[in-house]
Design an enzyme around this catalytic site. Structure first.
Site, short mmCIF file in Angstrom:
data_model
loop_
_atom_site.label_atom_id
_atom_site.label_comp_id
_atom_site.label_asym_id
_atom_site.label_seq_id
_atom_site.Cartn_x
_atom_site.Cartn_y
_atom_site.Cartn_z
N CYS A 89 -2.83 -10.77 -0.62
CA CYS A 89 -2.69 -9.47 -1.27
C CYS A 89 -3.25 -9.47 -2.68
CB CYS A 89 -1.23 -9.03 -1.25
SG CYS A 89 -0.63 -8.85 0.44
N HIS A 354 -0.86 0.30 -0.48
CA HIS A 354 -1.23 -1.11 -0.61
C HIS A 354 -2.33 -1.48 0.40
CE1 HIS A 354 -1.09 -5.32 -1.18
NE2 HIS A 354 -0.01 -5.62 -0.49
#
Lengths: 410, 410
Positions: A89, A354
């Site tokens: 991420c 996200h």
């Protein structure tokens, strides 16, 4: 070699669900946006090197290994180096770090970091299984042992489908509650604050205000986390153009932002039942040293709130709030726009969304707007120093990678 | 910031089939080898930044996004930046480029580039399908049109299983035969030469000499390519430690090799039915300029012979032999050890093997040994300047990425 590195332009698609756009479409939209923003003379031909950040394109759509080349060639880029990077991420922030380093080394006067992720591919099961690659896949037993060690029993079979990372964050949250006495209400206050911030962000995935009560009453994923405390599955692209002094002049950039520090780190082996010596502390300390500032000089921050608890923890690790007070600070309003140290004015991952490879660059987009005084109703008054923290993966009790970026308005 | 960058140490596992070793085992073996080689004081704690090159680990074993962190943490590396990079079959060379740039920028005094690939996972079908990710997966029709344009009819259904890349190289070979009159015998001469070189390489996958006749008589994959003209499926790891002057002193390196140039590029849109303006020409020209030398000064080269035809073409594009003479040069013995410009003294990808992420770094391993005069029976006498070319992927008629590295012995 270049002694100073600048952000010349930033671009971002709306984060959300883009049924008719490919991973490459999202990247190209963000790049076009960043080029327009970089200066009146800026064009695609001025880019000397590019870093393409995508954590999921290979996994979800089988486009591995040369995704960046294909996306960029379609825009008319020729012969320049293109590198495909991946760091869970924190993929976008890693691309930013590499772009800055290339400028610093004198290998480029204008460098592009672009991140794109198309997460909605019409197969939610496959999308969620993506998250099963972000820890040591050969040693799931030790992952589960670590989680029990941190947070007690994991056996909550009735809570429905969720990614393993929600369980990981929940275990860390329970550990924090045990050590510091933080409460589900405090964690919910982070989520409510970020949802309130997102209302004014036209590029955010979700733009509805939620009260602390709304957040607590929502569907539980893994105690103490509920759905609005967790980042949704989101498509999006974000791009940042960094450059040297010479690059700034070529682009005719009007509002450059200085890159004071960009530091990436991986974890150490430590006692994971406490938060002492956490990776983010190491990385932040190095970043503050490089920038020549302390945490008290930060005016605004974007913090990787994959869950509301992550913001609680990271705001402490970054020194923005005292140890154990991440949740209490949100409850007091310290981390709201207008508070002592506004965190996630964009709405953060919980509300803005996200899209993995784009996330770290989306943070830089927000902070650049903040430092230019262009954030509209989300503007943090007088913001001069901004910090972005982006992390990902999980290995031996903490994130496998963390990035801290410190920027300064001019 | 550092003005000069050195190779302090190189390491490599034997390339071949490693049933009992994981991707990470292969990486760690190569790193340990490189550390031992870097100097008497060298140890894992001296590495400031690491680039992990693996093109297949995510695809074949589901270990995406943080493969490098997991591999390196197991060796005791802590808090340093680790980046996972991918650039098709040029992944290893891309990691090298990023490591050198980090040293150049002053971000590191000692940087590691490591590549590892475990290709034999007990599922050959899955391994071969990996190669279906190295072009634009959304536009297979245009890939097939390009191949027909280059090489005529592709319909050879009876030739058995092979990766799409063998068809691509075969089409390019037929185009070369049409333009320059090169012959299957000349292409076979490249393969025979590389197999002869590998006999003396204890780290090579295949070490049996083959005559031109043997090569031509072997099973055909796609005209004019036969099995020994193509790189096998191979496991392996390779690592290179690069450093600044200060790093050299800390490691106590005995035989440093200077990095004169490392250039990575992606393709342009051009008429792909000729070889004019080929990506490798662009990248090589830039690399020669940076190094301040011309192709006639190169003493030894490792060239990306994923197929024997690739070596024919690339040796021309690099200016090591005249246009159209790549095959003829091999036939004359010009490119053999002892010839005018020895190419692939290691045995090349055809014999040494092609573990994707490790391949580009394996080339640097060989050339470092050559420049140190340590290549034993493969030694190219008096080698002072060495060049490595590594390429991969396919987009719009040529490789999607090409790297050229130029090194100098001291």
């Amino acid at each position: 070699m270049n002694s100073r590195v600048w952000i010349a332009g930033v671009g971002m698609t709306p984060f959300g669900i883009h049924p008719n756009r490919s991973n490459h479409d999202l990247a190209r939209l963000a790049i076009s946006d960043a080029i327009r923003d970089a200066g009146v003379s800026a064009n695609i031909g001025m880019i000397d090197v590019a870093f393409y950040a995508s954590a999921a394109h290979g996994f979800l759509e089988g486009q591995a290994t040369i995704s960046g080349q294909i996306a960029l060639r379609g825009m008319g880029i020729g012969t320049i180096p293109v590198h495909n990077v991946e760091n869970a991420c924190a993929t976008g922030a890693s691309a930013f770090n590499l772009a800055v380093t290339h400028v610093r080394a004198g290998e480029a006067d204008v460098a592009l970091a672009v991140g794109a992720e198309k997460m909605h591919i019409g197969d939610p099961q496959k999308t969620m299984s993506l998250f099963d690659a972000g820890f040591d896949v050969t040693d799931r037993a030790s992952l589960e042992r670590t989680m029990v060690e941190l947070g007690g029993d994991l056996d909550e079979p009735d809570l429905g489908h969720r990614s393993i990372f929600m369980d990981i964050y929940a275990a860390m949250a329970r550990n924090h509650m045990r050590i510091y006495g933080s409460t589900p209400e405090q964690i919910a206050a982070v989520s409510a604050k970020n949802h309130a911030h997102a209302v004014d962000n036209t590029r955010a995935h979700y733009r509805r205000a939620l009260s602390v009560e709304d957040v607590l009453a929502a569907r539980r994923l893994s105690h103490p986390l509920t759905v609005p405390m967790c980042a949704p599955v989101t498509d999006g692209g974000a791009a940042v153009i960094v450059c040297s002094d010479a690059g700034l002049a070529r682009l005719h950039t009007e509002y450059p932002i200085e890159v004071l520090a960009t530091v990436v780190g991986t974890g150490t082996d430590r006692d994971t039942t406490t938060f002492d010596g956490h990776l983010a502390q190491h990385v932040a300390t190095r970043a503050y040293d490089k920038a020549g500032i302390g945490p008290d000089q930060v005016d605004v921050a974007e913090v990787h709130d994959a869950t509301a608890f992550a913001e609680v923890l990271q705001s402490e690790m970054l020194g923005l709030v005292p140890p154990g007070e991440g949740g209490a600070a949100a409850e007091r309003g310290d981390t709201s726009i207008g508070g002592r140290i506004p965190i996630n004015p964009s709405g953060g991952l919980e509300s803005k969304g996200h899209p993995l490879g784009a996330t770290g660059l989306g943070q830089v987009f927000e902070l650049t707007d903040q430092l230019r005084g262009r954030a509209g109703r989300r503007q943090v008054d007088g913001a001069r120093i901004a910090l972005a923290e982006n992390g990902g993966g999980f290995h031996r009790g903490e994130e496998a990678v963390t990035s801290v970026i410190i920027l300064k308005g001019t």
